[in-house]
Design a protein around this motif. Structure first.
Motif, PDB file in Angstrom:
ATOM      1  N   VAL A 203       4.644  -8.897  20.394  1.00  0.00           N
ATOM      2  CA  VAL A 203       5.087  -9.329  19.065  1.00  0.00           C
ATOM      3  C   VAL A 203       5.458  -8.085  18.265  1.00  0.00           C
ATOM      4  O   VAL A 203       4.623  -7.198  18.077  1.00  0.00           O
ATOM      5  N   LEU A 204       6.700  -8.018  17.816  1.00  0.00           N
ATOM      6  CA  LEU A 204       7.127  -6.914  16.964  1.00  0.00           C
ATOM      7  C   LEU A 204       6.739  -7.237  15.527  1.00  0.00           C
ATOM      8  O   LEU A 204       7.032  -8.322  15.018  1.00  0.00           O
ATOM      9  N   ALA A 205       6.054  -6.293  14.885  1.00  0.00           N
ATOM     10  CA  ALA A 205       5.545  -6.538  13.529  1.00  0.00           C
ATOM     11  C   ALA A 205       5.857  -5.367  12.612  1.00  0.00           C
ATOM     12  O   ALA A 205       5.908  -4.215  13.042  1.00  0.00           O
ATOM     13  N   LYS A 206       6.052  -5.673  11.318  1.00  0.00           N
ATOM     14  CA  LYS A 206       6.299  -4.664  10.297  1.00  0.00           C
ATOM     15  C   LYS A 206       4.971  -4.273   9.652  1.00  0.00           C
ATOM     16  O   LYS A 206       4.147  -5.135   9.340  1.00  0.00           O
ATOM     17  N   LYS A 207       4.793  -2.985   9.443  1.00  0.00           N
ATOM     18  CA  LYS A 207       3.555  -2.460   8.867  1.00  0.00           C
ATOM     19  C   LYS A 207       3.659  -2.368   7.346  1.00  0.00           C
ATOM     20  O   LYS A 207       4.672  -1.915   6.812  1.00  0.00           O
ATOM     21  N   TYR A 208       2.592  -2.801   6.659  1.00  0.00           N
ATOM     22  CA  TYR A 208       2.500  -2.666   5.209  1.00  0.00           C
ATOM     23  C   TYR A 208       1.108  -2.156   4.845  1.00  0.00           C
ATOM     24  O   TYR A 208       0.102  -2.642   5.369  1.00  0.00           O
ATOM     25  N   ARG A 209       1.056  -1.195   3.931  1.00  0.00           N
ATOM     26  CA  ARG A 209      -0.223  -0.757   3.379  1.00  0.00           C
ATOM     27  C   ARG A 209      -0.443  -1.491   2.052  1.00  0.00           C
ATOM     28  O   ARG A 209       0.450  -1.530   1.206  1.00  0.00           O
ATOM     29  N   ILE A 210      -1.633  -2.055   1.892  1.00  0.00           N
ATOM     30  CA  ILE A 210      -1.928  -2.911   0.746  1.00  0.00           C
ATOM     31  C   ILE A 210      -3.025  -2.296  -0.117  1.00  0.00           C
ATOM     32  O   ILE A 210      -4.047  -1.832   0.388  1.00  0.00           O
ATOM     33  N   ARG A 211      -2.815  -2.306  -1.423  1.00  0.00           N
ATOM     34  CA  ARG A 211      -3.827  -1.921  -2.413  1.00  0.00           C
ATOM     35  C   ARG A 211      -4.195  -3.160  -3.199  1.00  0.00           C
ATOM     36  O   ARG A 211      -3.325  -3.810  -3.797  1.00  0.00           O
ATOM     37  N   LEU A 212      -5.482  -3.557  -3.145  1.00  0.00           N
ATOM     38  CA  LEU A 212      -5.919  -4.760  -3.843  1.00  0.00           C
ATOM     39  C   LEU A 212      -5.744  -4.581  -5.348  1.00  0.00           C
ATOM     40  O   LEU A 212      -6.269  -3.634  -5.936  1.00  0.00           O
ATOM     41  N   ARG A 213      -5.019  -5.478  -5.942  1.00  0.00           N
ATOM     42  CA  ARG A 213      -4.667  -5.405  -7.359  1.00  0.00           C
ATOM     43  C   ARG A 213      -5.873  -5.697  -8.249  1.00  0.00           C
ATOM     44  O   ARG A 213      -6.628  -6.637  -8.023  1.00  0.00           O
ATOM     45  N   GLY A 214      -6.054  -4.873  -9.283  1.00  0.00           N
ATOM     46  CA  GLY A 214      -7.024  -5.177 -10.322  1.00  0.00           C
ATOM     47  C   GLY A 214      -8.444  -4.730 -10.072  1.00  0.00           C
ATOM     48  O   GLY A 214      -9.307  -4.950 -10.916  1.00  0.00           O
ATOM     49  N   ILE A 215      -8.719  -4.122  -8.904  1.00  0.00           N
ATOM     50  CA  ILE A 215     -10.079  -3.629  -8.656  1.00  0.00           C
ATOM     51  C   ILE A 215     -10.006  -2.188  -8.151  1.00  0.00           C
ATOM     52  O   ILE A 215      -8.970  -1.739  -7.663  1.00  0.00           O
ATOM     53  N   ASP A 216     -11.117  -1.478  -8.300  1.00  0.00           N
ATOM     54  CA  ASP A 216     -11.242  -0.114  -7.782  1.00  0.00           C
ATOM     55  C   ASP A 216     -12.617  -0.006  -7.131  1.00  0.00           C
ATOM     56  O   ASP A 216     -13.647  -0.032  -7.812  1.00  0.00           O
ATOM     57  N   ALA A 217     -12.642   0.060  -5.803  1.00  0.00           N
ATOM     58  CA  ALA A 217     -13.907   0.117  -5.077  1.00  0.00           C
ATOM     59  C   ALA A 217     -14.414   1.550  -5.006  1.00  0.00           C
ATOM     60  O   ALA A 217     -13.631   2.503  -5.102  1.00  0.00           O
ATOM     61  N   PRO A 218     -15.733   1.741  -4.829  1.00  0.00           N
ATOM     62  CA  PRO A 218     -16.247   3.104  -4.646  1.00  0.00           C
ATOM     63  C   PRO A 218     -15.600   3.770  -3.438  1.00  0.00           C
ATOM     64  O   PRO A 218     -15.333   3.108  -2.431  1.00  0.00           O
ATOM     65  N   GLU A 219     -15.313   5.062  -3.546  1.00  0.00           N
ATOM     66  CA  GLU A 219     -14.787   5.793  -2.398  1.00  0.00           C
ATOM     67  C   GLU A 219     -15.837   5.793  -1.284  1.00  0.00           C
ATOM     68  O   GLU A 219     -17.037   5.634  -1.537  1.00  0.00           O
ATOM     69  N   ASN A 220     -15.387   5.960  -0.045  1.00  0.00           N
ATOM     70  CA  ASN A 220     -16.299   5.877   1.089  1.00  0.00           C
ATOM     71  C   ASN A 220     -17.465   6.862   0.989  1.00  0.00           C
ATOM     72  O   ASN A 220     -18.560   6.601   1.499  1.00  0.00           O
ATOM     73  N   GLN A 221     -17.244   8.013   0.307  1.00  0.00           N
ATOM     74  CA  GLN A 221     -18.286   9.038   0.188  1.00  0.00           C
ATOM     75  C   GLN A 221     -19.244   8.764  -0.969  1.00  0.00           C
ATOM     76  O   GLN A 221     -20.251   9.451  -1.119  1.00  0.00           O
TER      77      GLN A 221
END
Length: 348
Positions: A203-221
């Motif tokens: 299956v050929l697929a197009k890649k998209y990077r998504i940023r969830l709108r309206g929230i800011d989660a803690p950074e992994n560190q």
């Protein structure tokens, strides 16, 4: 649009009185089908209601034209016309766009089978393939793939990508895996990927990077950064998502609302205290309420008395990295100076 003979064939053997009683929206669809029969042109303005290529739209009108001719009797009421469109195309996103374009209603017994209309501000919608756990970057960002068979994607695949996919298939068939891997890298560099489908087909697929709108989660560190990432991963792993896209951020990510099996991802992250409401970019009252409720319940990151804000953490760490880089540069200059001094002394 069209001519009398074509319109007569589309409306069947109706009397003049019956033809006059045909609803205006039904008549508009019939006229456009008659026009398409003669010119092979779809109506202007349709792109405002469906996100698909002209080529794909022409296929829909060809199917509708055949279905209309075979209907006995032809549609006369708006509901009859709506049912013909739905039964012929069998694609909810296409159906709704066409129905809206002609002001045709969704039949009462089919309303539940259609997703709700897009909220105000949505530019387009993505319907993704199942999400891999490794695609989740943190609690508010992930990478998704969309099958290029989707009408919105089909007409936009670069020719060189299609050629690379064809060559890769041939290379794999001949067990030239070195060549196949090189072609896969070429495909990936163009923003696409060949995935293994449910029936073990490519299956050929197009890649998209998504940023969830309206929230800011803690950074992994940060504290609760890992918990936030794990929660989002648990929600989306192996599932197909619906993403309502509102725009693009400075990093090229699409900013959108993410839905998984009817669940709103941002709602879950806020209610579990695993993300902040990003007030600077989104002032929706429901997001304010969900964060407030989590604060009161002291769940997740709100168990701490004064949790550090992710945007302040990023700013502080960017400044810290800047100072560190300056110190490193000074040490390099000093080392170079000492080396040159020693080298010149030896030459004397």
């Amino acid at each position: 649009m069209g001519n009398a003979l074509s319109l007569k064939s589309l409306f069947g053997n109706q009397t003049n009185q019956e033809s006059d009683s045909v609803s205006g929206c039904v008549s508009a669809l019939a006229h456009d089908l008659a026009h398409f029969q003669i010119t092979s042109q779809v109506p202007e303005g349709l792109n405002q209601h469906v996100a698909s290529s002209k080529k794909a739209q022409a296929k829909w009108y060809n199917k509708l034209l055949l279905a209309w001719r075979e209907a006995n009797p032809p549609p006369k009421t708006p509901e009859q016309a709506s049912r013909l469109v739905i039964q012929t195309l069998k694609q909810n996103n296409v159906d709704q766009g066409l129905l809206k374009f002609y002001s045709l209603p969704i039949p009462h017994d089919l309303i539940g089978s259609f997703p709700p209309p897009w909220p105000k501000g949505v530019i387009f919608e993505l319907r993704t393939l199942p999400v891999d756990a490794r695609a989740v970057a943190d609690g508010d960002g992930l990478t998704v793939y969309v099958d290029v068979a989707d009408p919105r994607e089909a007409a936009n695949v670069p020719r060189e990508v299609l050629l690379a996919v064809s060559k890769r298939s041939i290379a794999r068939a001949s067990r030239d895996y070195l060549m196949a891997d090189g072609l896969q890298r070429k495909i990936a560099a163009a923003g696409y990927r060949v995935l293994n489908g449910s029936n073990n087909e490519d299956v050929l697929a197009k890649k998209y990077r998504i940023r969830l709108r309206g929230i800011d989660a803690p950074e992994n560190q940060m504290p609760y950064g890992l918990e936030s990432k794990v929660e989002l991963t648990y929600l989306v792993q192996g599932k197909c998502l619906v993403v309502h896209v509102y725009g693009e951020d400075q990093y090229g990510r699409l900013v959108g609302d993410v839905y998984c099996n009817g669940k709103f991802a941002q709602e879950i992250m806020l209610k579990k205290g695993l993300a902040w409401h990003y007030k600077a970019y989104d002032n929706r009252p429901e997001l304010i309420k969900w964060e407030k409720d989590a604060r009161v319940a002291r769940v997740g990151l709100w168990a701490a008395s004064n949790p550090e804000k992710p945007w302040e953490w990023r700013k502080a760490n960017r400044q810290g990295r800047g100072i560190l880089e300056l110190i490193i540069d000074l040490f390099k200059l000093m080392a170079d100076y000492l080396f040159r001094g020693n080298h010149n002394t030896k030459r004397r």
